[in-house]
Structure formats: C-alpha cells, structure tokens
Design a protein around this motif. Structure first.
Motif, mmCIF file in Angstrom:
data_model
loop_
_atom_site.group_PDB
_atom_site.id
_atom_site.type_symbol
_atom_site.label_atom_id
_atom_site.label_comp_id
_atom_site.label_asym_id
_atom_site.label_seq_id
_atom_site.Cartn_x
_atom_site.Cartn_y
_atom_site.Cartn_z
ATOM 1 N N PRO A 197 0.813 -1.215 0.000
ATOM 2 C CA PRO A 197 0.000 0.000 0.000
ATOM 3 C C PRO A 197 0.851 1.272 0.000
ATOM 4 O O PRO A 197 0.597 2.209 -0.767
ATOM 5 C CB PRO A 197 -0.840 -0.127 1.277
ATOM 6 N N GLU A 198 1.857 1.312 0.898
ATOM 7 C CA GLU A 198 2.699 2.512 0.965
ATOM 8 C C GLU A 198 3.450 2.731 -0.338
ATOM 9 O O GLU A 198 3.578 3.866 -0.831
ATOM 10 C CB GLU A 198 3.698 2.386 2.120
ATOM 11 N N ARG A 199 3.961 1.617 -0.922
ATOM 12 C CA ARG A 199 4.716 1.735 -2.167
ATOM 13 C C ARG A 199 3.839 2.231 -3.308
ATOM 14 O O ARG A 199 4.308 2.940 -4.204
ATOM 15 C CB ARG A 199 5.355 0.393 -2.505
ATOM 16 N N ALA A 200 2.545 1.867 -3.289
ATOM 17 C CA ALA A 200 1.638 2.353 -4.323
ATOM 18 C C ALA A 200 1.484 3.864 -4.250
ATOM 19 O O ALA A 200 1.523 4.570 -5.270
ATOM 20 C CB ALA A 200 0.276 1.671 -4.177
ATOM 21 N N LEU A 201 1.311 4.396 -3.025
ATOM 22 C CA LEU A 201 1.177 5.846 -2.867
ATOM 23 C C LEU A 201 2.480 6.560 -3.205
ATOM 24 O O LEU A 201 2.479 7.640 -3.824
ATOM 25 C CB LEU A 201 0.741 6.178 -1.440
ATOM 26 N N GLU A 202 3.602 5.949 -2.820
ATOM 27 C CA GLU A 202 4.887 6.557 -3.152
ATOM 28 C C GLU A 202 5.089 6.631 -4.660
ATOM 29 O O GLU A 202 5.586 7.631 -5.190
ATOM 30 C CB GLU A 202 6.010 5.745 -2.504
ATOM 31 N N THR A 203 4.707 5.547 -5.353
ATOM 32 C CA THR A 203 4.837 5.534 -6.815
ATOM 33 C C THR A 203 3.949 6.587 -7.443
ATOM 34 O O THR A 203 4.342 7.286 -8.390
ATOM 35 C CB THR A 203 4.463 4.149 -7.368
ATOM 36 N N ALA A 204 2.698 6.738 -6.918
ATOM 37 C CA ALA A 204 1.787 7.740 -7.457
ATOM 38 C C ALA A 204 2.369 9.142 -7.299
ATOM 39 O O ALA A 204 2.287 9.975 -8.213
ATOM 40 C CB ALA A 204 0.431 7.635 -6.767
ATOM 41 N N LEU A 205 2.956 9.431 -6.144
ATOM 42 C CA LEU A 205 3.558 10.747 -5.928
ATOM 43 C C LEU A 205 4.770 10.969 -6.818
ATOM 44 O O LEU A 205 4.980 12.044 -7.384
ATOM 45 C CB LEU A 205 3.975 10.888 -4.456
ATOM 46 N N ARG A 206 5.596 9.900 -6.952
ATOM 47 C CA ARG A 206 6.836 10.048 -7.700
ATOM 48 C C ARG A 206 6.599 10.114 -9.212
ATOM 49 O O ARG A 206 7.233 10.893 -9.922
ATOM 50 C CB ARG A 206 7.764 8.879 -7.354
ATOM 51 N N GLN A 207 5.685 9.275 -9.719
ATOM 52 C CA GLN A 207 5.499 9.170 -11.167
ATOM 53 C C GLN A 207 4.239 9.857 -11.671
ATOM 54 O O GLN A 207 3.975 9.859 -12.868
ATOM 55 C CB GLN A 207 5.468 7.694 -11.574
ATOM 56 N N GLY A 208 3.449 10.389 -10.775
ATOM 57 C CA GLY A 208 2.223 11.056 -11.202
ATOM 58 C C GLY A 208 1.009 10.150 -11.196
ATOM 59 O O GLY A 208 -0.128 10.625 -11.223
ATOM 60 N N LYS A 209 1.240 8.827 -11.140
ATOM 61 C CA LYS A 209 0.114 7.905 -10.998
ATOM 62 C C LYS A 209 0.658 6.514 -10.686
ATOM 63 O O LYS A 209 1.828 6.212 -10.947
ATOM 64 C CB LYS A 209 -0.757 7.858 -12.246
ATOM 65 N N PHE A 210 -0.202 5.706 -10.124
ATOM 66 C CA PHE A 210 0.116 4.294 -9.888
ATOM 67 C C PHE A 210 -1.006 3.469 -10.493
ATOM 68 O O PHE A 210 -2.191 3.703 -10.212
ATOM 69 C CB PHE A 210 0.222 4.011 -8.387
ATOM 70 N N GLN A 211 -0.633 2.530 -11.341
ATOM 71 C CA GLN A 211 -1.638 1.707 -12.019
ATOM 72 C C GLN A 211 -1.188 0.251 -11.930
ATOM 73 O O GLN A 211 -0.037 -0.070 -12.251
ATOM 74 C CB GLN A 211 -1.770 2.123 -13.487
ATOM 75 N N ALA A 212 -2.082 -0.645 -11.471
ATOM 76 C CA ALA A 212 -1.691 -2.047 -11.280
ATOM 77 C C ALA A 212 -2.939 -2.922 -11.195
ATOM 78 O O ALA A 212 -4.076 -2.424 -11.159
ATOM 79 C CB ALA A 212 -0.845 -2.195 -10.020
ATOM 80 N N GLU A 213 -2.690 -4.252 -11.165
ATOM 81 C CA GLU A 213 -3.741 -5.236 -10.940
ATOM 82 C C GLU A 213 -3.299 -6.143 -9.806
ATOM 83 O O GLU A 213 -2.092 -6.382 -9.625
ATOM 84 C CB GLU A 213 -3.989 -6.079 -12.198
ATOM 85 N N GLY A 214 -4.248 -6.657 -9.049
ATOM 86 C CA GLY A 214 -3.894 -7.557 -7.967
ATOM 87 C C GLY A 214 -5.112 -7.939 -7.157
ATOM 88 O O GLY A 214 -6.234 -7.456 -7.391
ATOM 89 N N TRP A 215 -4.891 -8.838 -6.212
ATOM 90 C CA TRP A 215 -5.986 -9.280 -5.358
ATOM 91 C C TRP A 215 -6.262 -8.224 -4.278
ATOM 92 O O TRP A 215 -5.339 -7.714 -3.647
ATOM 93 C CB TRP A 215 -5.649 -10.609 -4.685
ATOM 94 N N ARG A 216 -7.529 -7.892 -4.089
ATOM 95 C CA ARG A 216 -7.974 -7.021 -3.013
ATOM 96 C C ARG A 216 -9.063 -7.753 -2.235
ATOM 97 O O ARG A 216 -9.703 -8.674 -2.743
ATOM 98 C CB ARG A 216 -8.510 -5.691 -3.562
ATOM 99 N N TYR A 217 -9.312 -7.284 -1.002
ATOM 100 C CA TYR A 217 -10.181 -8.039 -0.109
ATOM 101 C C TYR A 217 -11.364 -7.196 0.354
ATOM 102 O O TYR A 217 -11.219 -6.009 0.654
ATOM 103 C CB TYR A 217 -9.378 -8.556 1.085
ATOM 104 N N ARG A 218 -12.527 -7.832 0.406
ATOM 105 C CA ARG A 218 -13.760 -7.169 0.838
ATOM 106 C C ARG A 218 -13.918 -7.269 2.348
ATOM 107 O O ARG A 218 -13.133 -7.929 3.035
ATOM 108 C CB ARG A 218 -14.968 -7.797 0.141
#
Length: 810
Positions: A197-218
């Motif tokens: 989660p933290e790395r996703a936000l860091e990537t969004a800040l650094r690169q202008g966006k974060f885009q990926a696919e993966g398992w998420r939980y309800r």
C-alpha cells in the motif's frame, strides 16, 4: 455510461473533479473551504486586531492592493452598525472611489470578518455561484451513482476521505464504516507486510500515478481481482492534498482470460497428441492452424503454406510425377469448389496410405484431416479377403464363386459362348479323416486346392464351398476346351499325395451342368451340377456325370417333402431343442440357442440341413418361423431362470414386412422380456436387400430385442456390414473351431475376429467347441462366449438341469 467511461479512461480529469468534493481531513477540509470562499459572490476578509490578514478573490478585486490598510474611520463606522450592511465609498488609487455594501461581524477573540459586496455585480455573481454549486452537486451525484467503479479519496497518509456507491458495492463497507480508515485494509496481510500500500502511494507521488492489478479483499474476507488507478491531488499552491483512487472488479475478466488460456493449452495438448494431421484454412486458403502430426505426414516446406501448398507437398511425397501432381491438385480443387465434406485416399511412395478429409466451415474456410490408414486398410483387406475366401485352402468361397459366375454368364450371353459349372466332391475323404486324422484331411484339402488352382487357365475359376465340396466353372466355345478343363482338374486331385509320411490317394466325383442348355441362371446351374455330381458319386463306373433331365426326379422328391413340411405344424411333428451357451471366462450359463427338429412320420428325423433350405425355398419357413418364435418365447417365459434364448432368423423371414408386428405380438402374448430374445441373422440374409433388411433390424432392436450376426467369417461377412448396423453379438462360424488346432491360419483369423469384436465393443461367441484345447484357446484369446458339444448337446428343455441350477464349465 459515456460519462463513466470517460472517467475510467481519463483518470486525470476524474482526479481533478473528485478533489473538488473531498471532505473529512484537516488538509482537504482547508483546501475545500478556500475553494468555496473563492466561489462566493462576496468579498470576504479576516480581520485580526484591526488588521486584514487574508481575503478571498472578490475581496482583492474590490479592495485593491492596499487591502491590508483599511480606513480606520470606515472600520469604526462598520463596528457601530453592529453587523448591519452600510453603503460606503471605497477609495482605490487605481480606479478612484466606488460604492460598496459592507458589513463587519465578530468571529472570535479580536477577530472579525469583513464582508464587501459590489451592488452592480451581485446578480451576475449570484448566478455564477448557483451554477458552480449546481455543477458541484451534479458531479457529486454522478460520482455517487457509479456502481461499477469504486471511486474515493485518500488523505496524504492513505486514509479514506470519502466513499461512493461503487466503492460500497465492490468492497462491502459503508461510508460510516470506512471513512477515516487506512486503505491498506483492502490488501492481504502478506501485501501489507511487503508495504505494497505505501509503495503504491509513493509511486503515485513520484510518477504522477500508480496503475496495477492484484488481489484485493472485501469486508467479508472474500477477494476479487482489482484493476487500480491512484493519482495524487495538489492544491493551487502545489501543496499535496491527498489521492484520488479508482478501483474496478476485474475478477470475471481474469477468470475468462484464465479459462481462455486453459482452453488454449488443452487445444494445443489435444492437437499435439492427435493421431491425425489437422489443418485449419481460412476462406483464402491460408493455413491458420496445423499440428505436428500434419508436418510428419505431409511435410510443410513453404514458410506460409496455403491449402494448395499442402496438397502439392502430399503429391510430391506420393511421387506422382508432373501430370500426376496436377491431376491430384485438380481433384482437390474440385472438392474445395463443391463446399461439402469430401475425402481423397492416396497411396504414398513409402507404402503408407493417407486419407484426407476436407470439411467446410461456415466462414468459408476448411478443416482438413490427414490420417495414416495403412494398418486399417490392411486389416480391412484381410477381413474382406477372409469374407470371400476359404480360410483353410485360400480358394474363393461360395460368395465369391456366385459373383464371378454371374459375370461369366453375362459375358457368355453377350459373346455367344457357353459356361459349364462343375460340382466337385472328393472321394474317400471321410475315410482319410477317420483313419489318418483331421490334420491329414486338412492337408489333403489344401494340396488338392493348390493343385486345382495351379491347373487353371484363362476364363476358368475354382472355389471351395465347404468340407470336401468344391465348385468350378469355365467359359468356353468348343467342347474340347470343356473336356480339357475337366481332365486337368481330375488329374490335379487324383495325383498321388505324400502327407506326413502317408501315401494318400483321393479321387473326385464331378457333376457338370452347361449354360444355357441345362439352366438359365447361376443358382439353377449350380443346383443341376450338384445333382449330376451326386449321380457320379453313386456311380461305380464313372466319376464325371453331365446333367440330365431325369435327375429332376430328385427334385420331385423334394416337392413331396415340401408338401409334408407344410403340414408338419398341424401334425405336431415339429419340436424344439436347446443348446447351452456359456461364458468362456467364468463358465456360467448365458443363454440357449433354439434349434428346430422335425420327426417325419415315415422318414423319421429329418436333418435341419435338409428341411430348412427346403422350407425357405417353398415358403413354409414363414409359418414355421412364427411357430418357432412363439413356442420358444412361451417356453422360455415359463422357466424359473431368466436365461436368454437365441433364435435363427432366415432371409425369407427378414424380408417379410409383417415380421416386426408379429414379433411385437409374440412378446406381448408370451410375456417374455424383450431383452431375453436374441435373433441371429447371417449376412447373406441382409445382403440381398440391405437397406430393407437393416431397416427391419433397427425396428426389431427398438422393441428391445438383441441382434447377433451368425456364421461370421464365412460368406459375405465384412466390416461394411458391421459398420452398417450395431450388432449386439458376433457368432464365430464353427468351421474355424474345427481347424483351429491344426491350422495357424484359422487361429490367426479367430484372433483377428476377436480383436475386431473388442475394437467394436461387440461380444463374440464361438460355435462348435468340441475339445478342451479349443476352449483353452478361446479362454487365452479373450473370447466372450462359446457353445458346442463340449459344453452341451442340443436337447429338450426338460432335460436341461442348467435351467434350474446354472452350471459352469468343468
């Protein structure tokens, strides 16, 4: 949906829109309040201890650059009005005095809010504000109405700031449950441990966006495959305010992709393990799919082969030559132009035989299969040869003789020649069998057949009908040719034979009937030659007799016997015997074959071999056959055990249109379960009118009655008949069992027929089992059932203890 699609496809636009409605944190709240202040139609300023410290856009426009140093007198006048609106002249050096409506309201300790209004722009400003607020409301409704996408805001720390309906639907949390919680709870424990989660936000800040696919939980713990887009949100001053996040449930898309991949893998596996070469061509003839087996069979040298290239490669491998290749290609082109399934069988230069089947597909293309049928063709040729040739001697059999004599009669009629048929029976053959054994007898038959075949010339033919009975014919113009033919055959048979150390001497009794004088048809010609042969056999002075009209005296006797046969039912002269059938592997009783017996009041017992053909010839077989079926079914229905009974069906009965209805009546009347009745038919009963016979057999099978093909391996028996109808059983002719202990060929044929039965999943019953050695062979070769004197002789039902206590083979 177009608006939602544009949001999904343009997340930058969505991020800006979503930021306008972000609430729930201090940073985002301050930013929102500033933006809302800028949307106000009034000039707003914050006054602390008499000094203006902040103002919105409208205030700046009205107060000008010196907005911090407001007129103290004006401020005193506004304080005296105690919050009421006062019209003032506001001095601006750049534009001069301008009227404004002003009010001063307390906002806390030594803090006041100064409100300025431009009377001239109030209406337009109010309209602009209304439009802005309405636009904001519509965008909020739009975002909240999206249910396929989870659209929400995060503060800079990743805490959820707001929540739309799509987010609630996708993840199961209500806004009250999730707002203020960190979005990392949507990840697995392993992902959280890896700081995804933290790395996703860091990537969004650094690169202008974060885009990926993966398992998420309800909320309920279930997981879904998510497509995620995260973009940072910044204020006008560049300050980081948080993140806009869009999540879509792509579980079905992933599952569809996985199913498609599995299907593709299975298809590749199937194609790779096919015994056939397979090719898919498009409407333009281009090869789209080909498996490895196709490359093995045909070979593909062209880089991008077409349908015609594949055919050309095959023609080269068949070594057809220039003209042959063009003929081969033309044949294929003609098939393709017809647009329906067709096939070509081609012999290759390496000895293989390839069967090519072209099947059109709806889009204009073709699916073609290339199959190596070399073994199958050899097996079929062997079976066909077996069906038309005698297994012991290799000579043509009766069926082959009938076909060839028919051709000879047609040719003789057209050319004005004559045809002589010879009925040949070996003399002293029974004594040889009895005194020297069957192996010597078989050797005599083989040697006599070999010598006769070696004595043949053009236009001559010889066949074995069975036992020691042979037949031959010659197409001739001069009597000398006929007499020379008879002499050659007689000498071939009568020449001295040395077999297993035994000096064997046999002769031949020969009967001759000549077309067209003695008979006008093949059947009558054979019958007349047979009568002449019996005359010769009974003669002490001559071994060759020509047919004479007086020989029809025998025919008159047959007519008398036929008349008696018509009355046999009414006189109660017919009765039934039953011969047991047993499982070869277990020895248990599986059923009984029903055998008809006739006790003539003057002649005594008459052989079925004599009266059955006579009954078929005179038509009595129909009432006799119905009597047999009715009596056998009635007797079997009364047995205490549910054994199956097998009843022979003659060609005359099979050709009778009332057969099916009669069977239905018999089953209903006797109460016998249809599965307990098995009808045995020979291929000769089918071949005369195959379409009609097979139609009748299908109707019979629909009643629940089973069908067996009898005397398989003799006569016309062939794969074609087995393919044409799903027989329930194959009955191996008894002649093979007589020869199996001494003839390797007979043993090989039995193995071939048993293998054929297994491949077709049809059980095989061997007839004529008379020795333990024969039974042992059948057991070792996996035969299903057997019958014969070793297992039990035909007898009356009341003398069969197996009916009451099923026994086993000892």
């Amino acid at each position: 949906m177009p608006a939602l699609l544009s949001i999904a496809q343009n997340p930058e636009a969505f991020g800006a829109l979503a930021a306008m409605f972000a609430t729930g944190t201090v940073a985002l709240g301050a930013w929102r309040k500033a933006r809302m202040a800028d949307l106000s139609t009034e000039g707003l300023a914050l006054v602390v201890m008499g000094r203006t410290v902040a103002g919105n856009r409208v205030f700046h426009d009205l107060a000008g650059r010196r907005w911090r140093d407001l007129n103290p007198g004006m401020m005193a006048r506004l304080r005296a009005a105690q919050g009421q609106v006062v019209r003032l002249e506001l001095e601006r050096p750049d534009v001069g005095p301008r009227p404004v409506d002003a009010a001063l309201r307390p906002a806390g300790w030594r803090t006041e809010v100064l409100i300025l209004r431009d009377p001239a722009n109030m209406l337009a400003a109010e309209l602009s504000l209304r439009h802005a607020v309405e636009g904001e409301r519509r965008l909020r409704l739009l975002i909240q109405s999206v249910t396929d996408y989870a659209i929400y805001m995060l503060d800079p720390s990743g805490n959820v700031a707001n929540w739309n309906a799509g987010a609630e639907r996708n993840k199961g949390y209500t806004a009250e449950e999730i707002v203020g919680e960190n979005f990392s709870r949507f990840f697995s424990a392993e992902d959280r441990l890896a700081r995804l989660p933290e790395r996703a936000l860091e990537t969004a800040l650094r690169q202008g966006k974060f885009q990926a696919e993966g398992w998420r939980y309800r909320k309920d713990g279930s997981r879904f495959w998510a497509s995620v887009l995260v973009e940072p949100i910044h204020g006008d001053d560049g300050a980081h305010l948080g993140f806009a996040k869009i999540t879509h449930d792509d579980t079905r898309k992933r599952e569809d992709a996985e199913r498609l991949a599995a299907l593709r893998r299975n298809l590749e596996l199937a194609l790779g393990n096919m015994s056939q070469g397979l090719a898919l061509f498009d409407a333009g003839g281009r090869l789209l799919i080909a498996n490895d087996r196709l490359r093995e069979i045909v070979g593909l040298s062209a880089p991008h082969p077409t349908q015609e290239d594949v055919a050309r490669e095959m023609a080269h491998r068949a070594d057809l030559g220039g003209d042959g290749i063009e003929d081969f290609l033309t044949a294929h082109r003609n098939l393709w132009s017809l647009r329906h399934e067709a096939e070509i069988v081609q012999d290759m230069r390496d000895g293989r035989t390839i069967r090519v089947v072209h099947r059109p597909v709806p889009d204009g293309g073709w699916v073609s299969t290339y199959e190596d049928i070399s073994e199958r063709r050899r097996s079929e040729e062997q079976i066909v040869h077996m069906a038309r040739h005698d297994t012991l001697t290799g000579l043509p059999n009766r069926a082959s003789f009938s076909d060839n004599i028919a051709w000879a009669l047609d040719t003789a009629t057209a050319e004005g020649n004559r045809v002589a048929v010879l009925g040949i029976d070996l003399d002293r053959f029974k004594e040889i069998n009895d005194h020297l054994g069957h192996s010597v007898g078989d050797a005599v038959l083989r040697l006599a057949a070999e010598r006769m075949a070696g004595a043949l010339q053009s236009g001559e033919f010889v066949a074995r009908f069975g036992g020691d009975e042979f037949a031959a014919f010659i197409e001739f113009r001069h009597d000398a040719d006929l007499h020379g033919f008879i002499k050659r055959l007689d000498q071939a048979i009568s020449a001295r034979m040395l077999i297993e150390g035994n000096d064997v001497s046999v002769g031949a009794s020969i009967g001759v009937a000549i077309f067209p004088g003695d008979a006008g048809s093949a059947e009558k010609l054979i019958a007349n030659a047979d009568m002449a042969m019996y005359r010769a056999k009974g003669s002490l002075s001559e071994n060759t007799c020509f047919y004479e009209a007086e020989m029809d005296e025998v025919a008159r006797e047959r007519r008398t016997l036929a008349r008696d046969l018509w009355q046999a039912i009414d006189r109660n002269e017919l009765h039934l015997h039953y011969q047991i059938q047993k499982s070869v592997s277990t020895g248990t009783t599986t059923g009984y074959e029903v055998l008809l017996r006739w006790n003539h009041p003057q002649r005594g017992p008459v052989s079925p071999a004599e009266f059955i053909p006579l009954a078929e010839e005179c038509g009595a077989i129909l009432p006799i056959g119905e009597w047999v079926l009715r009596t056998a079914c009635r007797e079997a229905a009364s047995w205490p055990a549910d054994f199956r009974i097998a009843v022979n069906l003659s060609p005359v009965q099979l050709g009778n249109g009332a057969l099916v209805e009669m069977l239905r009546d018999v089953l209903a009347e006797t109460g016998l379960a249809p599965w307990r009745l098995e009808l045995e038919v020979t291929e000769s009963a089918i071949i005369a009118d195959k379409a009609r016979a097979l139609h009748a057999l299908r109707q019979i099978k629909d009643l629940g009655v089973t069908i067996a093909i009898d005397d398989f391996g003799t006569g016309y028996s062939s794969l074609d008949t087995l393919r044409a109808f799903p027989f329930d059983k194959i009955k191996l002719d008894r002649s093979f069992m007589r020869e199996v202990e001494t003839s390797k060929q007979a043993k090989a044929i039995i193995r071939a027929i048993l293998a054929l039965g297994r491949s077709l999943e049809v059980p095989v019953l061997a007839e004529g089992v008379e020795t333990m050695a024969q039974l042992a062979l059948l057991q070792s070769e996996g035969c299903d059932e057997a019958q014969g004197f070793l297992l039990g002789r035909p007898t009356a039902p009341e003398l069969l203890p197996e009916l009451f206590s099923p026994g086993k083979v000892a």
